[in-house]
Design an enzyme around this catalytic site. Sequence first.
Site, PDB file in Angstrom:
ATOM      1  N   ASP A   1      -1.727   5.658  -5.322  1.00  0.00           N
ATOM      2  CA  ASP A   1      -1.985   4.778  -4.195  1.00  0.00           C
ATOM      3  C   ASP A   1      -2.316   3.367  -4.665  1.00  0.00           C
ATOM      4  O   ASP A   1      -3.407   3.102  -5.170  1.00  0.00           O
ATOM      5  CB  ASP A   1      -3.143   5.341  -3.366  1.00  0.00           C
ATOM      6  CG  ASP A   1      -3.502   4.451  -2.187  1.00  0.00           C
ATOM      7  OD1 ASP A   1      -2.710   3.570  -1.838  1.00  0.00           O
ATOM      8  OD2 ASP A   1      -4.599   4.651  -1.624  1.00  0.00           O
TER       9      ASP A   1
ATOM     10  N   ASP B   1       0.840  -1.205   0.000  1.00  0.00           N
ATOM     11  CA  ASP B   1       0.000   0.000   0.000  1.00  0.00           C
ATOM     12  C   ASP B   1       0.870   1.249   0.000  1.00  0.00           C
ATOM     13  O   ASP B   1       1.491   1.573   1.005  1.00  0.00           O
ATOM     14  CB  ASP B   1      -0.916  -0.011   1.229  1.00  0.00           C
ATOM     15  CG  ASP B   1      -1.809   1.205   1.305  1.00  0.00           C
ATOM     16  OD1 ASP B   1      -2.105   1.793   0.248  1.00  0.00           O
ATOM     17  OD2 ASP B   1      -2.224   1.576   2.421  1.00  0.00           O
TER      18      ASP B   1
END
Length: 508
Positions: free
Chosen positions: A297, A103
């Site tokens: 992201d 992440d």
Amino acid sequence: MAHRRHALLWLFFFRLCFDICDGRFAIPLKIYLGKFNFSRDVDLTPLQQTPGVGGKLLSLASDPAGIVNFLDMVNNLKGDSGRGYYIEMSIGTPAQKLNILVDTGSSNFAVASTPHPFITHYFNASLSSTFRPTGRTVAVRYTQGNWEGGLGIDRVSIPKGPNQTIIINIAAITASEGFYLPGVNWQGILGMAYPLLARPDSSVEPFFNSVVRQTGIPDIFSLQMCGAGVSAGGATDPPGGSLILGGAEPTLYRGVMWYTPIKEEWYYQVEVLKLEVGEQGLNLDCSEYNMDKAIVDSGTTLLRLPANVFNAVVDAITRTSMIQDFSSGFWEGTKLACWMKGETPWKFFPKISIYLRASNTSESFRITILPQLYIQPITDVDGTLDCFRFGISSSANGLVIGATVMEGFYVVFDRAQKRVGFAVSSCAVSGDAALSEIAGPFSASDVGTDCAGGSLNEPLLWVISYAMMALCATILFTLLLLLVMPCRRRHRSGDITDQSSLVRHRIK
């Protein structure tokens, strides 16, 4: 009675100030599994598509220090955009192997440390002779889900990563809500962003910062995510891509690498200058695209757009593709669109392009995704229908370049030079046709010099939060004095009585 009411008021303001002090900013992790109602929309009009062009500039080709072998890291990820991309890691002594979600939109390294119905195994800290708790607790809230637990330190290695064991800050998750999801095959999260996003504060050194400091590899990592066109409803995870620590592997991309500056070092915040649907602009001010922030992201499934931008994109797709009768639930993410098995819907949809500011700030470059990346296969129905979801959604907290876009590109997070690089991914293909394009340079003279200048980032929010804390402290001190003062009942005008108490008029 007056004492009781003063106590109630004190507790009310204490709770208010606690909520302000404990305010946790939502990190945009959003894994989107695709639970929908079904709608069948098949009578669409084709749209002509335009071939892309090439670009220029250079990219990092290898780790100059020779500390890591990038080829050893190729194909070290599994997963897809619907379930997230994860890497196998070994934690503790003796080593316990877990799959950890990669992440780039958060900064904590956290692993399950208790059983949960949606995970198959977890890290048992009591079995690790090298785990050391720090005595601190931590809680992180994402756009979807949250967790809390205790901080500790332990040894970590990546079987298909740098050939070295690193001492890492680890959050042992003891409670969570909406974080683990059915059907995923990971048991923790690897936050790859900057220390400013680390919880409970930036003193908790993030994983990649520790890797760079302890191994001496360059402060660069890169991601290839290869789930484009793979059904998110599949029973098993396909080979999902590569996380290269220390540089970029040239075999994972085609053509050249284009770089955009990192605006702020918290998320990987970049500057979006405009969007196009087909070849048509949206006629929005560039500040609309950077409302709050624009970030890259990997932990977010979709391309998420501020509400005004999202609505403009849907209107443009509807207008350009002449599909006005398409179900609104498809655009809103509550319904799938289904075609007869063997038919493909992608010819009915336009390309979507995002213009990013280039390293030469007077120029921009364009990354383009074909419909195969944002009209995403989910499942089939009775073997007769193929169903798809819309890979774009509306966002209340900024523009997020998530897996929908990243699957088309090899993305380099060059922290050393404060930039993010994009090149066409070698795995973003359908047959021999590329599913993404990159082009430039283009003049940026028609947009503002700083489209992201108005964003309110988290450090500023912290300043506001501290100011509110100081105000609350002042109010609490005053209320505390009122609480301990003797209550007096007088009969003269203006006397302090139960009838004129602050509690009566403020607490209903």
